[in-house]
Design a protein around this motif. Structure first.
Motif, PDB file in Angstrom:
ATOM      1  N   SER A 267       0.769  -1.197  -0.033  1.00 28.62           N
ATOM      2  CA  SER A 267       0.090  -0.016   0.057  1.00 28.62           C
ATOM      3  C   SER A 267       0.914   1.215  -0.073  1.00 28.62           C
ATOM      4  CB  SER A 267      -0.841  -0.033   1.179  1.00 28.62           C
ATOM      5  OG  SER A 267      -1.661   1.111   1.236  1.00 28.62           O
TER       6      SER A 267
ATOM      7  N   GLU B 281      -7.045 -12.078   6.346  1.00 25.92           N
ATOM      8  CA  GLU B 281      -7.076 -11.077   5.397  1.00 25.92           C
ATOM      9  C   GLU B 281      -7.301  -9.638   6.102  1.00 25.92           C
ATOM     10  OE1 GLU B 281     -11.068 -12.926   5.467  1.00 25.92           O
ATOM     11  OE2 GLU B 281      -9.023 -13.480   5.570  1.00 25.92           O
ATOM     12  N   LYS B 282      -8.149  -9.392   6.893  1.00 26.52           N
ATOM     13  CA  LYS B 282      -8.468  -8.162   7.492  1.00 26.52           C
ATOM     14  C   LYS B 282      -7.362  -7.570   8.252  1.00 26.52           C
ATOM     15  CE  LYS B 282     -13.161  -7.565   7.066  1.00 26.52           C
ATOM     16  NZ  LYS B 282     -14.358  -7.230   7.475  1.00 26.52           N
TER      17      LYS B 282
ATOM     18  N   GLN C 230      -4.656  -6.428   5.780  1.00 27.20           N
ATOM     19  CA  GLN C 230      -4.873  -5.196   5.463  1.00 27.20           C
ATOM     20  C   GLN C 230      -4.501  -3.935   6.258  1.00 27.20           C
ATOM     21  OE1 GLN C 230      -5.614  -4.832   2.000  1.00 27.20           O
ATOM     22  NE2 GLN C 230      -5.303  -2.591   2.602  1.00 27.20           N
TER      23      GLN C 230
ATOM     24  N   LYS D 110      -0.658  -3.497   6.147  1.00 25.08           N
ATOM     25  CA  LYS D 110      -0.298  -2.910   4.769  1.00 25.08           C
ATOM     26  C   LYS D 110      -0.369  -1.251   4.893  1.00 25.08           C
ATOM     27  CE  LYS D 110      -1.114  -6.717   1.629  1.00 25.08           C
ATOM     28  NZ  LYS D 110      -1.386  -6.971   0.278  1.00 25.08           N
ATOM     29  N   GLU D 111      -1.323  -1.039   5.920  1.00 25.42           N
ATOM     30  CA  GLU D 111      -1.460   0.279   5.891  1.00 25.42           C
ATOM     31  C   GLU D 111      -1.010   1.123   7.308  1.00 25.42           C
ATOM     32  OE1 GLU D 111      -5.847   1.201   5.310  1.00 25.42           O
ATOM     33  OE2 GLU D 111      -5.747   0.262   3.433  1.00 25.42           O
TER      34      GLU D 111
ATOM     35  N   SER E 148       4.152  -7.525   4.032  1.00 19.48           N
ATOM     36  CA  SER E 148       3.253  -6.411   3.841  1.00 19.48           C
ATOM     37  C   SER E 148       3.898  -5.246   3.193  1.00 19.48           C
ATOM     38  CB  SER E 148       2.620  -5.897   5.324  1.00 19.48           C
ATOM     39  OG  SER E 148       3.680  -5.221   5.991  1.00 19.48           O
TER      40      SER E 148
END
Length: 198
Positions: A38, A105-106, A109, A112-113, A142
């Motif tokens: 990201s 998967e959450k 995410q 990644k941020e 990530s």
């Protein structure tokens, strides 16, 4: 009675491979299908894993209270007996947030941020030499920069790509977090991408 071994760390091999059979250390694995990174990093630090005091959560939460930057949150994901303490601490510092146990998967995410991913696991425990936390590889994949204690089970070359706590005490963790959070966004992004590529 086995022909060969695939241990997680050298110390595991030393413990179980008494006859010196062939072996290959494989530290872990990550989902190679999800290799996206990201460009959008938000103002939070993150820990994902077992929420246990013995994994360094007390030192991490106390260190977080001492950091210079007051514009970042600490998000903690997972489950374990230290959750209640984190929820109590949240009442006096709403930047410390327990996020619960979410689907993988959450969690990825969120990783990644994040601004920085953290593994504060103490190095002095007997289990540390047999330990290569799976989060190490997941964090690196990530593309977000990560910081970890120097666990004996993590090969030295990994620390070319992730930051290291030189001490796993509350003070040592706070000092390193302050040092990392003083770096430029460009430097942090570069470190995270290098870990991802590795």
């Amino acid at each position: 009675s086995y022909d060969a071994y695939i241990p997680l760390t050298e110390s595991i091999n030393d413990a179980v491979n008494q006859k010196g059979k062939p072996y290959t250390v494989v530290e872990g694995f990550a989902d190679s299908k999800d290799t996206s990174v990201s460009d959008n990093h938000r103002s939070y630090l993150m820990y994902a894993g077992g929420v246990y005091e013995k994994y360094g959560l007390r030192n991490l939460t106390e260190a977080f209270m001492r950091i210079n930057r007051k514009d970042v949150d600490l998000l903690i994901f997972g489950e374990g007996p230290y959750v209640g303490e984190i929820e109590k601490l949240h009442k006096s510092n709403n930047r410390l947030k327990y996020m619960g146990c979410l689907p993988p998967e959450k969690v990825v995410q969120y990783e990644k941020e994040a601004l920085l991913l953290i593994n504060p696991r103490p190095t002095g425990e007997e289990f540390a030499k047999y330990s290569f936390p799976s989060k190490t590889m997941e964090y690196m994949l990530s593309g977000t920069p990560a910081v970890s204690t120097r666990l004996p089970g993590i090969p030295k070359e990994y620390f070319d790509y992730i930051y290291a706590f030189e001490e796993d005490s509350c003070g040592g963790i706070a000092e390193k977090l302050n040092e990392i959070l003083a770096l430029s966004d460009d430097e942090l992004i570069k470190k995270g991408r290098a870990a991802h590529d590795f």
